[in-house]
Write an enzyme that holds these catalytic residues in place. Structure first.
Site, PDB file in Angstrom:
ATOM      1  N   GLU A 100     -68.172 -58.361 -15.136  1.00 20.77           N
ATOM      2  CA  GLU A 100     -67.098 -58.876 -15.988  1.00 20.77           C
ATOM      3  C   GLU A 100     -67.340 -58.642 -17.476  1.00 20.77           C
ATOM      4  O   GLU A 100     -66.706 -59.255 -18.327  1.00 20.77           O
ATOM      5  CB  GLU A 100     -66.881 -60.354 -15.687  1.00 20.77           C
ATOM      6  CG  GLU A 100     -66.449 -60.548 -14.235  1.00 20.77           C
ATOM      7  CD  GLU A 100     -66.147 -61.981 -13.865  1.00 20.77           C
ATOM      8  OE1 GLU A 100     -66.292 -62.859 -14.742  1.00 20.77           O
ATOM      9  OE2 GLU A 100     -65.765 -62.224 -12.717  1.00 20.77           O
ATOM     10  N   LYS A 133     -55.811 -67.671  -9.298  1.00 24.51           N
ATOM     11  CA  LYS A 133     -56.062 -66.254  -9.020  1.00 24.51           C
ATOM     12  C   LYS A 133     -54.956 -65.763  -8.096  1.00 24.51           C
ATOM     13  O   LYS A 133     -54.849 -66.232  -6.955  1.00 24.51           O
ATOM     14  CB  LYS A 133     -57.426 -66.071  -8.343  1.00 24.51           C
ATOM     15  CG  LYS A 133     -58.617 -66.361  -9.248  1.00 24.51           C
ATOM     16  CD  LYS A 133     -59.908 -66.279  -8.452  1.00 24.51           C
ATOM     17  CE  LYS A 133     -61.124 -66.370  -9.365  1.00 24.51           C
ATOM     18  NZ  LYS A 133     -62.382 -66.460  -8.586  1.00 24.51           N
TER      19      LYS A 133
END
Length: 430
Positions: free
Chosen positions: A205, A339
């Site tokens: 990330e 999400k």
């Protein structure tokens, strides 16, 4: 608004070099929408199912040709001819076509790609930005970024147990300033790590992934980086953690194994540890502090810290209204991570955000560790006035794509744009 005239899916690659699904939708009046589907590394037990081919001779079994075929052969014929603006009806049709609780027949990656591409095509046909199409003229709150600048756990190959250490520039006056603060702290952290002789390679990330002596050293190092960048920890910048405790939990002994530190903790000891960390560092948010099935542990954590720390359910709630309703009823957590691929359609995603807000829970719109150049979640964050977004470090194009889209949106909104900073934490009792 016009009807859908074509739907086409293909196999493309995500930020980790794994295949994912891309879907394109075309309408009668020239509307076009394209969406790419993300993929997680640490996945919740109750998430919607991502369909993979399992053929070890292709992409090590991770191909998505079956999901692509499901879009092109099964979904497309059913939604061609439907009104592109009728998102709820289209999403309902997708859910019915699949017919399973967890979207395992057609695959959440197939269904989500279509759901998002439909919304983009409708927005394009109307000539509206996606955030405005989805949220109307009230969509004007830019989210506080939750920036993962130091990685451990399943997101990095190192000995740090906690998966993500994040910064939140709550003291900024605008999103643009918040992003600048985050980027400056990120570069400052690199200098601090280099000075200590640590590796400055980045994880999935975009955050750094050094081998530190302990989880607490990660917090200390970030505080040092914030100060080196000229900001005040606890005032201008707060800390957040994603523990991803389900990755640490051992089902056999019912305990949490922090292998990097060589310790084993019970639920009660984990809660006590968080209390200690919160008393020493300006931590405003803890995600998945306990295992997704450890509801008693989560309840204890909420009782102890729920008034002063945002307690985010990711694996715990999996963007699912049934799981969230259970959490609200039991007094577990005070925030939900959103999400889109955990639940699989845009409509269900919006339902989860709405339920959270009605209950006084915050909603944090989030990326996955396997991302793409698709920036839809930036538009969703603004469309829903969510107030917070979690989309990695200000590093790697797959992460920065979302931040750059938020800069564009803030520019478009001009003087009507709102950046709430610390006020985004309406779930905390001051």
């Amino acid at each position: 608004m016009s009807a859908i005239i074509d739907v086409y899916a293909r196999e493309v690659l995500d930020s980790r070099g794994n295949p994912t699904v891309e879907v394109e939708v075309y309408t009668e009046d020239g509307g076009f929408g394209r969406a790419l589907v993300p993929s997680g590394a640490s996945t919740g037990e109750y998430e919607a199912v991502e369909l993979r081919d399992g053929d070890k001779n292709r992409y090590l079994g991770k191909g998505v040709l079956k999901a692509v075929e499901n879009v092109n052969e099964i979904i497309a014929p059913e939604i061609i001819g439907l009104e592109v603006a009728d998102q709820v009806a289209i999403d309902r049709k997708l859910i019915e076509l699949d017919g399973t609780e967890n979207k395992s027949k057609l695959g959440a990656n197939a269904i989500l790609g279509v759901s998002l591409a439909v919304a983009r095509a409708a927005a394009d046909e109307l000539g509206l930005p996606l955030y405005q199409y989805l949220g109307g003229f009230n969509a004007k709150t830019l989210p506080v970024p939750m920036m993962n600048i130091l990685n451990g756990g399943a997101h990095a190959d190192n000995n740090v147990d906690i998966q993500e250490f994040m910064i939140m520039p709550v003291g900024a006056e605008s999103f643009r300033e918040a992003l600048r603060m985050g980027a400056e702290i990120f570069h400052s952290l690199k200098a601090v790590l280099k000075a200590k002789g640590y590796n400055t390679a980045v994880g999935d990330e975009g955050g750094f992934a050094p081998n530190l002596k302990s989880n607490e050293e990660a917090l200390q190092t970030i505080i040092e980086a914030i100060e080196k960048a000229g900001y005040k920890p606890g005032e201008q910048v707060m800390l957040a953690m994603d523990v991803a405790s389900s990755e640490l939990y051992n089902k056999e002994d019912g305990k949490y194994h922090l292998e990097g530190e060589g310790v084993v903790k019970t639920s009660e000891e984990m809660v006590a540890w968080y209390e200690e960390l919160v008393s020493k560092y300006p931590i405003i948010s803890i995600e998945d502090g306990l295992d997704e099935n450890d509801w008693e542990g989560h309840k204890l954590l909420t009782e102890r810290l729920g008034k002063k720390v945002q307690l985010v359910g990711d694996d715990l709630f999996v963007t699912n209204t049934k799981k969230l309703a259970e959490g609200i009823e039991k007094g577990v957590g005070n925030s939900i991570l959103i999400k889109v691929n955990q639940i699989g359609t845009l409509t269900e995603t919006f339902d989860a955000i709405e339920m959270a807000k009605r209950a006084g829970y915050t909603a944090v719109v989030s990326h996955r560790s396997g991302e793409t150049e698709d920036s839809t979640i930036a538009d969703i964050a603004v469309a829903t006035n969510a107030g917070q977004i979690k989309t990695g470090a200000p590093s790697r194009t797959d992460r920065v794509a979302k931040y750059n889209q938020l800069l564009r949106i803030e520019d478009e909104l001009g003087h009507t744009a709102i950046y709430q900073g610390i006020r985004s934490f309406y779930n905390l009792k001051k």
